[in-house]
Design an enzyme around this catalytic site. Structure first.
Site, PDB file in Angstrom:
ATOM      1  N   HIS A 177       6.395  13.368  -7.944  1.00 63.26           N
ATOM      2  CA  HIS A 177       6.103  14.552  -8.765  1.00 63.26           C
ATOM      3  C   HIS A 177       4.613  14.855  -8.626  1.00 63.26           C
ATOM      4  O   HIS A 177       3.776  13.948  -8.648  1.00 63.26           O
ATOM      5  CB  HIS A 177       6.463  14.253 -10.224  1.00 63.26           C
ATOM      6  CG  HIS A 177       6.045  15.333 -11.168  1.00 63.26           C
ATOM      7  ND1 HIS A 177       6.271  16.670 -10.920  1.00 63.26           N
ATOM      8  CD2 HIS A 177       5.407  15.273 -12.374  1.00 63.26           C
ATOM      9  CE1 HIS A 177       5.782  17.378 -11.921  1.00 63.26           C
ATOM     10  NE2 HIS A 177       5.254  16.571 -12.815  1.00 63.26           N
ATOM     11  N   CYS A 206       9.499  17.947 -16.452  1.00 68.08           N
ATOM     12  CA  CYS A 206       9.156  17.756 -15.034  1.00 68.08           C
ATOM     13  C   CYS A 206      10.179  16.897 -14.298  1.00 68.08           C
ATOM     14  O   CYS A 206      10.202  16.880 -13.073  1.00 68.08           O
ATOM     15  CB  CYS A 206       7.786  17.118 -14.905  1.00 68.08           C
ATOM     16  SG  CYS A 206       6.513  18.118 -15.642  1.00 68.08           S
ATOM     17  N   ASN A 236       0.897  21.674 -10.738  1.00 74.08           N
ATOM     18  CA  ASN A 236       2.069  21.000 -11.300  1.00 74.08           C
ATOM     19  C   ASN A 236       3.139  22.053 -11.571  1.00 74.08           C
ATOM     20  O   ASN A 236       3.004  22.849 -12.498  1.00 74.08           O
ATOM     21  CB  ASN A 236       1.668  20.276 -12.582  1.00 74.08           C
ATOM     22  CG  ASN A 236       2.841  19.558 -13.238  1.00 74.08           C
ATOM     23  OD1 ASN A 236       3.989  19.720 -12.830  1.00 74.08           O
ATOM     24  ND2 ASN A 236       2.550  18.770 -14.253  1.00 74.08           N
TER      25      ASN A 236
HETATM   26  N1  ACO Z   1     -12.659  22.092 -17.121  1.00 78.29           N
HETATM   27  C1  ACO Z   1     -13.735  21.420 -17.538  1.00 78.29           C
HETATM   28  N2  ACO Z   1     -13.705  20.475 -18.488  1.00 78.29           N
HETATM   29  C2  ACO Z   1     -12.501  20.193 -19.019  1.00 78.29           C
HETATM   30  C3  ACO Z   1     -11.330  20.856 -18.631  1.00 78.29           C
HETATM   31  C4  ACO Z   1     -11.440  21.839 -17.643  1.00 78.29           C
HETATM   32  N3  ACO Z   1     -10.385  22.538 -17.196  1.00 78.29           N
HETATM   33  N4  ACO Z   1     -10.290  20.360 -19.335  1.00 78.29           N
HETATM   34  C5  ACO Z   1     -10.787  19.419 -20.137  1.00 78.29           C
HETATM   35  N5  ACO Z   1     -12.112  19.323 -19.956  1.00 78.29           N
HETATM   36  C6  ACO Z   1     -13.047  18.417 -20.626  1.00 78.29           C
HETATM   37  C7  ACO Z   1     -12.537  17.953 -21.959  1.00 78.29           C
HETATM   38  O1  ACO Z   1     -12.791  18.898 -22.949  1.00 78.29           O
HETATM   39  C8  ACO Z   1     -13.342  16.676 -22.144  1.00 78.29           C
HETATM   40  O2  ACO Z   1     -14.619  17.023 -22.597  1.00 78.29           O
HETATM   41  P1  ACO Z   1     -15.362  16.133 -23.712  1.00 78.29           P
HETATM   42  O3  ACO Z   1     -15.510  14.775 -23.090  1.00 78.29           O
HETATM   43  O4  ACO Z   1     -16.641  16.873 -23.921  1.00 78.29           O
HETATM   44  O5  ACO Z   1     -14.437  16.138 -24.874  1.00 78.29           O
HETATM   45  C9  ACO Z   1     -13.487  16.147 -20.721  1.00 78.29           C
HETATM   46  O6  ACO Z   1     -13.208  17.253 -19.846  1.00 78.29           O
HETATM   47  C10 ACO Z   1     -12.567  14.991 -20.397  1.00 78.29           C
HETATM   48  O7  ACO Z   1     -11.286  15.293 -20.881  1.00 78.29           O
HETATM   49  P2  ACO Z   1     -10.079  14.321 -20.656  1.00 78.29           P
HETATM   50  O8  ACO Z   1      -8.849  14.960 -21.199  1.00 78.29           O
HETATM   51  O9  ACO Z   1     -10.405  12.949 -21.152  1.00 78.29           O
HETATM   52  O10 ACO Z   1     -10.041  14.267 -19.069  1.00 78.29           O
HETATM   53  P3  ACO Z   1      -9.098  13.469 -18.117  1.00 78.29           P
HETATM   54  O11 ACO Z   1      -9.882  12.732 -17.138  1.00 78.29           O
HETATM   55  O12 ACO Z   1      -8.034  12.719 -18.881  1.00 78.29           O
HETATM   56  O13 ACO Z   1      -8.364  14.633 -17.316  1.00 78.29           O
HETATM   57  C11 ACO Z   1      -6.253  15.736 -17.292  1.00 78.29           C
HETATM   58  C12 ACO Z   1      -7.587  15.578 -18.002  1.00 78.29           C
HETATM   59  C13 ACO Z   1      -6.499  16.297 -15.916  1.00 78.29           C
HETATM   60  C14 ACO Z   1      -5.400  16.697 -18.089  1.00 78.29           C
HETATM   61  C15 ACO Z   1      -5.564  14.367 -17.159  1.00 78.29           C
HETATM   62  O14 ACO Z   1      -5.581  13.700 -18.389  1.00 78.29           O
HETATM   63  C16 ACO Z   1      -4.164  14.484 -16.689  1.00 78.29           C
HETATM   64  O15 ACO Z   1      -3.873  14.925 -15.605  1.00 78.29           O
HETATM   65  N6  ACO Z   1      -3.209  14.023 -17.519  1.00 78.29           N
HETATM   66  C17 ACO Z   1      -1.835  14.066 -17.168  1.00 78.29           C
HETATM   67  C18 ACO Z   1      -1.358  15.436 -17.459  1.00 78.29           C
HETATM   68  C19 ACO Z   1      -0.042  15.654 -16.863  1.00 78.29           C
HETATM   69  O16 ACO Z   1       0.270  15.124 -15.839  1.00 78.29           O
HETATM   70  N7  ACO Z   1       0.705  16.505 -17.560  1.00 78.29           N
HETATM   71  C20 ACO Z   1       1.914  16.885 -17.142  1.00 78.29           C
HETATM   72  C21 ACO Z   1       2.826  15.711 -16.883  1.00 78.29           C
HETATM   73  S1  ACO Z   1       4.342  16.021 -17.385  1.00 78.29           S
HETATM   74  C22 ACO Z   1       4.639  17.496 -16.826  1.00 78.29           C
HETATM   75  O17 ACO Z   1       4.389  17.693 -15.658  1.00 78.29           O
HETATM   76  C23 ACO Z   1       5.131  18.564 -17.785  1.00 78.29           C
END
Ligand code: ACO
Length: 322
Positions: free
Chosen positions: A249, A113, A279
Site C-alpha cells: 500500500h 485503504c 495515497n
Molecule cells: N507541511 C509542513 N509541515 C507540516 C505538514 C505539512 N504538510 N503537516 C504537518 N506538518 C508539521 C506539523 O504541524 C508538525 O509541526 P510541529 O512540530 O510544529 O507541531 C510537524 O510537521 C511534524 O508533524 P508530525 O505529524 O509529527 O510529522 P510526521 O513525521 O509524523 O509526518 C505524516 C506526518 C506524514 C502524516 C506521517 O505521520 C504519516 O505518514 N503517517 C501515516 C499516515 C498515513 O499513512 N495515513 C493513511 C494510512 S491509512 C490510509 O491510507 C487511509
C-alpha cells in the site's frame, strides 16, 4: 483443488495532476517537507463531476482486455472503496450495468485503504468454492473529495484513482494465502466523521474532513504490517528470501521502506508509486500491481507479497504468484 489467479490488470488515473508546488500555494507547506516526510511528489485529483464508478469502468476495460475476457464472461463484481458514487445502490451494480455485465453477484466493500485486499481475498474464496468463474475486482477512490484542502496535515497525502484485476480459476495458485484483520480500538486515529446514519447534517460543512493522528497511524501501521507479512509467509510456508516482489500500500515512503527492511528486500524489489499517485487508499495496491506488470518488472510466475493498512484499523496481505 481450484485456485484463483490474476488474469489481467488495469488502472485509471484522473487527468488533473496536482504537484507539491501547487499545494505550496494552498497551505503552509513545502515540496521538501512533503517529499522527505511522505515520498509524495504529485497526485491525480478527480474532476468535480468524476466518480468512482467512472474511474472503475475505465480501469476494468483495460483489465478485461489484458485478460482476454468480455463482459459476458464476468459473473462477479466487487469494489473496495470508501468514496462510492452513492450510499446505495452499491457502486459495483453501477459498474456491472454500465459495462454490460450480465446480472451477477455485485457488491462494494468498505475497509478504507485495505479495501482492495479485502475484495481480492473475498473473490478468491468465491472462486475456490466454485461460486464464481470470472471476478472483476477493483479498488478505487475519489478520496480527495473528502479532503479538507486547508488542512496541511492531511491534504498533502492523498490522491485519486482506480485499479482493477480479473480473477479467474486456475489449477495452480495464483492466490496462495490471504491474511485479513481489523481492530476497532483504533477508530479515533483515522476516520471521516460523516456517514448515512451519523452526522449526515455535517456533510458539506467544514466538519466533514479526514481526521488523522498521523504519527500514531504511522507507528501502528509499521508494527502491524511487519507482523502480518511474517504471519502470511509463515502460513504459506514461504521464506522471505523466496519473494520476488513486495507490492505495498502506497501511504508513505517511510512505511514502505520500513516494510522492505523487515523483509530484507532491497528497494529495487519493491514497487513504489507513492511519488506519482500519493495515497490513493483502496486503489493503491491494484494500481501498483498494474504499474509493475505493464512496465515489465512483475513477470508471470513470480512470487509477490501485497499488503495494506487503513482506517479502522483494517489490515491485510495477499501472497500470490502471477
Ligand atoms: N507541511 C509542513 N509541515 C507540516 C505538514 C505539512 N504538510 N503537516 C504537518 N506538518 C508539521 C506539523 O504541524 C508538525 O509541526 P510541529 O512540530 O510544529 O507541531 C510537524 O510537521 C511534524 O508533524 P508530525 O505529524 O509529527 O510529522 P510526521 O513525521 O509524523 O509526518 C505524516 C506526518 C506524514 C502524516 C506521517 O505521520 C504519516 O505518514 N503517517 C501515516 C499516515 C498515513 O499513512 N495515513 C493513511 C494510512 S491509512 C490510509 O491510507 C487511509
Amino acid at each position: 483443488m481450484t485456485y484463483s489467479r490474476i488474469a489481467g490488470t488495469g488502472r485509471y488515473l484522473p487527468e488533473r495532476i496536482m504537484t507539491n508546488h501547487d499545494l505550496e500555494q494552498m497551505v503552509d507547506t513545502s515540496d521538501e517537507w512533503i517529499r522527505t516526510r511522505t515520498g509524495v511528489e504529485r497526485r491525480h485529483v478527480c474532476a468535480d463531476d468524476e466518480t468512482v464508478s467512472q474511474m472503475c469502468i475505465e480501469a476494468a476495460k483495460i483489465a478485461m482486455d489484458a485478460a482476454g475476457v468480455t463482459a459476458s464472461d464476468i459473473d462477479m463484481v466487487i469494489t473496495g472503496t470508501t468514496s462510492p458514487d452513492l450510499i446505495f445502490p452499491n457502486v459495483s451494480t453501477i459498474i456491472q450495468h454500465e459495462l454490460g455485465i450480465p446480472a451477477c453477484t455485485a457488491f462494494s466493500l468498505e475497509a478504507a485503504c485495505t479495501g482492495f485486499i479485502y475484495a481480492l481475498s473475498t473473490a478468491d474464496k468465491f472462486i475456490k468454492a466454485g461460486e464464481a468463474k470470472c471476478a472483476l475486482v477493483m479498488g478505487a477512490e475519489c478520496i480527495t473529495k473528502l479532503v479538507d484542502w486547508s488542512d496541511r496535515n492531511t491534504c498533502v497525502l492523498f490522491g485519486d484513482g482506480a485499479g482493477a484485476v480479473i480473477l479467474k480459476p486456475s489449477e495452480e495458485p495464483g492466490i496462495i494465502s490471504c491474511h485479513l484483520g481489523a481492530d476497532g480500538q483504533y477508530k479515533d486515529l483515522l476516520y471521516y466523521p460523516v456517514g448515512a446514519s451519523k452526522n449526515l447534517a455535517a456533510a458539506g460543512t467544514a466538519d466533514a474532513r479526514i481526521m488523522m493522528t498521523g504519527n500514531e497511524v504511522f507507528k501502528v501501521a509499521v508494527k502491524t504490517l511487519g507482523r502480518i507479512a511474517a504471519e502470511t509467509l509463515e502460513k504459506a510456508g514461504v521464506s522471505k528470501e523466496e519473494l520476488d516482489w513486495l507490492v505495498p500500500h502506497q501511504a508513505n515512503i517511510r512505511i514502505i521502506q520500513a516494510m522492505a527492511k523487515r523483509l530484507d528486500m532491497p528497494m529495487e524489489k519493491v514497487i513504489v508509486t507513492v511519488q506519482d499517485h500519493g495515497n490513493t487508499s483502496a486503489a493503491s495496491v491494484p494500481m501498483a500491481l498494474d504499474v509493475g506488470i505493464r512496465d515489465g518488472r512483475l513477470k508471470k510466475g513470480q512470487l509477490i507479497l501485497t499488503e495494506a493498512f487503513g482506517g479502522g484499523f483494517t489490515w491485510g496481505s495477499v501472497l500470490l504468484r502471477l
